[in-house]
Design a protein around this motif. Sequence first.
Motif, short mmCIF file in Angstrom:
data_model
loop_
_atom_site.label_atom_id
_atom_site.label_comp_id
_atom_site.label_asym_id
_atom_site.label_seq_id
_atom_site.Cartn_x
_atom_site.Cartn_y
_atom_site.Cartn_z
N ASP A 166 52.07 22.52 33.80
CA ASP A 166 52.47 23.62 32.92
C ASP A 166 51.77 24.92 33.27
O ASP A 166 52.01 25.95 32.65
CB ASP A 166 52.20 23.26 31.46
N GLN A 167 50.90 24.90 34.28
CA GLN A 167 50.20 26.10 34.71
C GLN A 167 50.89 26.72 35.92
O GLN A 167 51.62 26.04 36.66
CB GLN A 167 48.76 25.75 35.11
N THR A 168 50.67 28.01 36.13
CA THR A 168 51.09 28.68 37.35
C THR A 168 49.90 28.68 38.30
O THR A 168 48.82 29.13 37.92
CB THR A 168 51.53 30.12 37.06
N CYS A 169 50.09 28.14 39.49
CA CYS A 169 49.00 28.03 40.45
C CYS A 169 49.11 29.15 41.48
O CYS A 169 50.15 29.33 42.10
CB CYS A 169 49.03 26.66 41.12
N VAL A 170 48.03 29.90 41.64
CA VAL A 170 48.02 31.12 42.45
C VAL A 170 46.97 31.00 43.55
O VAL A 170 45.79 30.77 43.25
CB VAL A 170 47.73 32.36 41.58
N GLY A 171 47.39 31.15 44.79
CA GLY A 171 46.48 31.18 45.92
C GLY A 171 46.38 32.59 46.48
O GLY A 171 47.40 33.18 46.86
N ILE A 172 45.18 33.14 46.53
CA ILE A 172 44.98 34.52 46.97
C ILE A 172 44.29 34.50 48.33
O ILE A 172 43.26 33.86 48.50
CB ILE A 172 44.11 35.30 45.96
N ASP A 173 44.87 35.18 49.30
CA ASP A 173 44.30 35.16 50.64
C ASP A 173 43.16 36.16 50.78
O ASP A 173 42.93 37.00 49.89
CB ASP A 173 45.38 35.44 51.69
N GLU A 174 42.46 36.09 51.90
CA GLU A 174 41.32 36.96 52.14
C GLU A 174 41.76 38.42 52.30
O GLU A 174 42.85 38.71 52.77
CB GLU A 174 40.57 36.49 53.38
N GLY A 175 40.89 39.33 51.87
CA GLY A 175 41.19 40.75 51.97
C GLY A 175 42.31 41.20 51.06
O GLY A 175 42.89 42.27 51.24
N THR A 176 42.59 40.39 50.03
CA THR A 176 43.74 40.62 49.16
C THR A 176 43.34 40.34 47.72
O THR A 176 42.47 39.52 47.46
CB THR A 176 44.90 39.69 49.57
N ALA A 177 43.97 41.03 46.79
CA ALA A 177 43.64 40.86 45.38
C ALA A 177 44.89 40.73 44.53
O ALA A 177 45.92 41.35 44.81
CB ALA A 177 42.80 42.04 44.88
N LEU A 178 44.78 39.93 43.49
CA LEU A 178 45.73 39.94 42.39
C LEU A 178 45.11 40.81 41.31
O LEU A 178 44.01 40.53 40.83
CB LEU A 178 45.98 38.53 41.87
N VAL A 179 45.81 41.87 40.93
CA VAL A 179 45.30 42.82 39.95
C VAL A 179 46.09 42.63 38.66
O VAL A 179 47.30 42.85 38.62
CB VAL A 179 45.45 44.27 40.46
N ILE A 180 45.40 42.20 37.60
CA ILE A 180 46.03 41.95 36.31
C ILE A 180 45.57 43.02 35.34
O ILE A 180 44.36 43.20 35.13
CB ILE A 180 45.67 40.55 35.78
N HIS A 181 46.50 43.73 34.76
CA HIS A 181 46.19 44.83 33.85
C HIS A 181 47.13 44.74 32.66
O HIS A 181 48.07 43.93 32.66
CB HIS A 181 46.34 46.17 34.58
N PRO A 182 46.92 45.52 31.61
CA PRO A 182 47.75 45.38 30.42
C PRO A 182 49.25 45.53 30.68
O PRO A 182 50.05 44.98 29.92
CB PRO A 182 47.23 46.50 29.51
N GLY A 183 49.65 46.24 31.73
CA GLY A 183 51.06 46.43 31.99
C GLY A 183 51.70 45.44 32.93
O GLY A 183 52.91 45.44 33.12
N GLY A 184 50.93 44.55 33.54
CA GLY A 184 51.51 43.60 34.46
C GLY A 184 50.52 43.10 35.50
O GLY A 184 49.31 43.14 35.28
N ALA A 185 51.06 42.66 36.62
CA ALA A 185 50.22 42.13 37.70
C ALA A 185 50.75 42.65 39.03
O ALA A 185 51.95 42.68 39.26
CB ALA A 185 50.23 40.61 37.68
N THR A 186 49.83 43.05 39.90
CA THR A 186 50.18 43.68 41.17
C THR A 186 49.35 43.05 42.28
O THR A 186 48.21 42.65 42.07
CB THR A 186 49.87 45.19 41.11
N VAL A 187 49.93 42.97 43.48
CA VAL A 187 49.21 42.51 44.65
C VAL A 187 48.69 43.73 45.42
O VAL A 187 49.43 44.70 45.63
CB VAL A 187 50.10 41.65 45.57
N ALA A 188 47.43 43.67 45.83
CA ALA A 188 46.83 44.73 46.65
C ALA A 188 46.12 44.09 47.83
O ALA A 188 45.58 42.99 47.71
CB ALA A 188 45.84 45.55 45.82
#
Length: 287
Positions: A226-248
């Motif tokens: 029931d969870q969402t599983c997220v793998g983040i690679d090196e030199g990369t970020a998942l940015v979660i903020h009040p308006g949503g989520a962005t990859v950088a």
Amino acid sequence: MNTRTHYRSTGAMALAMALQFTFMATSAHAQQPRGTLFIIGGGARPQSLVQRMVATAPLAQGRPIVVLTMASEIPQESFDGIREELQAVCDAAVYHLHFSGTTAPTDPRLDTLLQAGLIYMTGGDQNRLMEAIGSGPVYRAIHQAYRQGATVAGTSAGAAVMCEHMITGRQLQGDTTYQATFDKVWQGNIEFAPGLGLVKGVIIDQHFIKRSRYNRLISALAAYPDQTCVGIDEGTALVIHPGGATVAGIAQVVVMTAIEPIGADGSLITAEHIRLGLYAEGSHLPL
């Protein structure tokens, strides 16, 4: 094992639905946080990524940057490295705090943590980091700062602790010697421990593509379908903020969701329909 089945139309929608439950774990009535999570998958940090991280933080009012090094075996070296990167892109004060699991509620360093505009957790061992944070005053201060608008960032181990169900990195079956990835996709082979719970409904893995951790993330999904599983690679970020989520960053973020039941054939995990999404710089997942 949690066997409830959740059907999702798209990976992006699943992640967005999961991320909307980000809130303070210790209070059901807590206000929605006004801060940002900047979750880095480890490895070298391009200066552009450090700039992006600093830009999310409310530092203009003179709020400092606090670096937490409890995950590291070499805390001073870890602090010196990120301090140099931070000072290359901003002029905010940068403080090094290294707490223990016995931190008293009256520790004056907690005031500095509460006032921070950016809290950054270095890499190392996520188990060591959570042992030091625990569920006491440091834990509460991080949550309070996040609720009040601070950016909470972390790399590698500092990324793993962001979620409620933290991957410890240990296998429970077969050869339990630490490896960069799992060599089997076995039922009940993955160990979890309580994390910070800054983001709910999401399990995070790091160094993901670089270390080919698909087996480990599939094992996590089987444990918590029931969870969402997220793998983040090196030199990369998942940015979660009040308006949503962005990859950088320079690589990708992988998102896995179970759209049908995950089963087992003996000790082996079986699944016919796991949805996999791959997201790069600029991908936006609205809440």
